[in-house]
Design an enzyme around this catalytic site. Structure first.
Site, short mmCIF file in Angstrom:
data_model
loop_
_atom_site.label_atom_id
_atom_site.label_comp_id
_atom_site.label_asym_id
_atom_site.label_seq_id
_atom_site.Cartn_x
_atom_site.Cartn_y
_atom_site.Cartn_z
N GLU A 33 -20.46 -50.15 -4.90
CA GLU A 33 -19.97 -52.33 -4.64
C GLU A 33 -18.52 -51.16 -4.11
O GLU A 33 -17.81 -50.23 -4.37
CB GLU A 33 -20.07 -52.20 -5.60
CG GLU A 33 -19.39 -53.85 -5.77
CD GLU A 33 -18.67 -54.73 -6.51
OE1 GLU A 33 -19.58 -55.51 -6.66
OE2 GLU A 33 -18.52 -53.83 -8.30
N HIS A 35 -14.03 -50.87 -3.31
CA HIS A 35 -13.33 -51.69 -4.35
C HIS A 35 -12.09 -50.94 -3.74
O HIS A 35 -10.70 -50.07 -4.26
CB HIS A 35 -13.43 -50.03 -5.60
CG HIS A 35 -14.42 -50.70 -6.41
ND1 HIS A 35 -16.20 -50.77 -6.28
CD2 HIS A 35 -14.15 -50.85 -8.26
CE1 HIS A 35 -16.05 -51.22 -7.24
NE2 HIS A 35 -15.06 -51.26 -8.04
N ASP A 44 -18.22 -48.52 -10.26
CA ASP A 44 -18.70 -48.82 -11.51
C ASP A 44 -19.46 -47.86 -12.16
O ASP A 44 -20.28 -48.19 -13.32
CB ASP A 44 -19.37 -50.05 -10.86
CG ASP A 44 -18.64 -51.11 -10.61
OD1 ASP A 44 -17.59 -51.48 -10.61
OD2 ASP A 44 -18.89 -52.21 -10.03
N HIS A 119 -21.03 -52.45 -14.34
CA HIS A 119 -21.29 -53.71 -12.94
C HIS A 119 -21.22 -55.08 -13.59
O HIS A 119 -22.30 -55.46 -14.43
CB HIS A 119 -21.89 -53.24 -12.61
CG HIS A 119 -22.46 -53.89 -11.44
ND1 HIS A 119 -20.85 -54.49 -9.97
CD2 HIS A 119 -23.15 -54.93 -10.68
CE1 HIS A 119 -21.22 -55.23 -9.37
NE2 HIS A 119 -22.86 -55.41 -9.06
N GLU A 121 -22.35 -57.97 -12.35
CA GLU A 121 -23.62 -58.52 -11.84
C GLU A 121 -25.10 -58.06 -13.06
O GLU A 121 -25.73 -58.92 -12.80
CB GLU A 121 -23.71 -58.66 -10.60
CG GLU A 121 -22.69 -59.23 -10.61
CD GLU A 121 -20.90 -58.80 -10.31
OE1 GLU A 121 -20.13 -58.61 -8.30
OE2 GLU A 121 -20.96 -57.56 -10.75
N HIS A 176 -11.18 -56.84 -10.39
CA HIS A 176 -11.83 -55.91 -9.64
C HIS A 176 -11.00 -55.04 -8.56
O HIS A 176 -10.92 -55.68 -8.01
CB HIS A 176 -12.91 -56.76 -8.86
CG HIS A 176 -13.77 -56.02 -7.65
ND1 HIS A 176 -14.95 -55.08 -7.95
CD2 HIS A 176 -13.59 -55.95 -6.60
CE1 HIS A 176 -15.28 -54.69 -7.19
NE2 HIS A 176 -14.44 -54.95 -6.26
N GLU A 181 -9.12 -50.74 -13.27
CA GLU A 181 -10.21 -50.45 -12.79
C GLU A 181 -8.83 -48.96 -11.58
O GLU A 181 -9.21 -47.80 -12.02
CB GLU A 181 -10.67 -50.70 -11.72
CG GLU A 181 -11.87 -51.16 -12.50
CD GLU A 181 -13.68 -52.54 -11.69
OE1 GLU A 181 -14.16 -51.79 -11.87
OE2 GLU A 181 -12.56 -52.63 -10.31
#
Length: 259
Positions: A33, A35, A44, A119, A121, A176, A181
């Protein structure tokens, strides 16, 4: 060669480790994904895999190959699935991948499994995969597999959040490709972090609902939901060490002391 990584073992070494008993298998589940402009798309799954590897250096554990693809990125959690490079699975597909891997591990003789999610989701699809796998294994007469499931960031203490956000923590919803992160990336894979490409967009502001099809205009063009300024190696090290310490202790309590 001594290794705790399942993919680096021979099948004979793997079988021997399981037969010795008391070994937990750690399964990182992540995503591919976007970033932002500064972090790799594999963040992730790279982060939970690194945490799992460090945990396996402390307790008897084997790190299974990560599930590197996750459920579709959502605008209010990961910016959305419209960014090039974000490569996602349908929810049903992820559920079945998790199910099939757990069933295989149960067939191998794994008794203790810890699934670490990286992650947001993925949450309920991972839970459904666990539930289906355990149901199928019961039909096959395998009833002694015990599973822990968690998101690694839930082990963050308030003290560490205060250290990382001296002006107040904005909340996990917007974290995010932001401070947490990015700091972790600087500690775990510094060669992959492009701090010179950091885009200092203001934090995203979302209404308390979703719209389908997703409204891309809600998401900053960089894909970052909250500014990553203030990220540092020191913060990343503090976060990483806290996760390794606290998750290793939780696994000990659940699988060793609970017996």
């Amino acid at each position: 060669m001594k290794t705790n990584m399942m993919a680096e073992m021979t099948w004979v070494e793997y079988r021997s480790r399981l037969k010795a008993g008391g070994t937990t298998v750690l399964l990182p589940v992540g995503a591919l994904e976007q970033h932002g402009h500064h972090l790799p798309m594999g963040t992730d799954h790279l982060l939970p895999t690194a945490i799992c590897k460090a945990i396996a250096d402390r307790i008897p554990a084997i790190v299974a190959a990560p599930i590197a693809y996750g459920y579709k990125s959502q605008p209010r959690m990961g910016g959305g699935n419209h960014f090039p490079g974000t490569t996602s699975l349908d929810g049903g597909t992820l559920t079945l991948v998790v199910r099939d891997i757990i069933k295989e591990l149960g067939r191998h003789g794994v008794k203790q499994l810890a699934l670490m999610n990286g992650h947001c989701e993925n949450l309920f699809f991972a839970i459904e995969g666990i539930d289906l796998a355990l149901r199928d294994l019961r039909y096959e007469g395998i009833t002694d597999l015990k599973i822990m499931r968690f998101d690694y960031w839930d082990f963050t203490t308030q003290a560490t959040l205060d250290q990382c956000f001296p002006n107040g923590f904005p909340g996990f919803a917007l974290e995010h490709a932001a401070v947490l992160e990015t700091s972790m990336g600087l500690h775990v894979f510094p060669e992959l972090v492009r701090m010179d490409e950091l885009v200092d967009d203001p934090a995203a502001v979302f209404p308390p609902y979703d719209v389908h099809p997703a409204r891309q205009s809600w998401v900053p063009q960089s894909g970052v939901l909250s500014p990553a300024r203030g990220a540092s190696v020191e913060k990343g090290k503090a976060l990483f060490n806290e996760y390794v310490d606290r998750i290793a202790n939780a696994i000990r309590e659940e699988f060793v002391e609970a017996v």
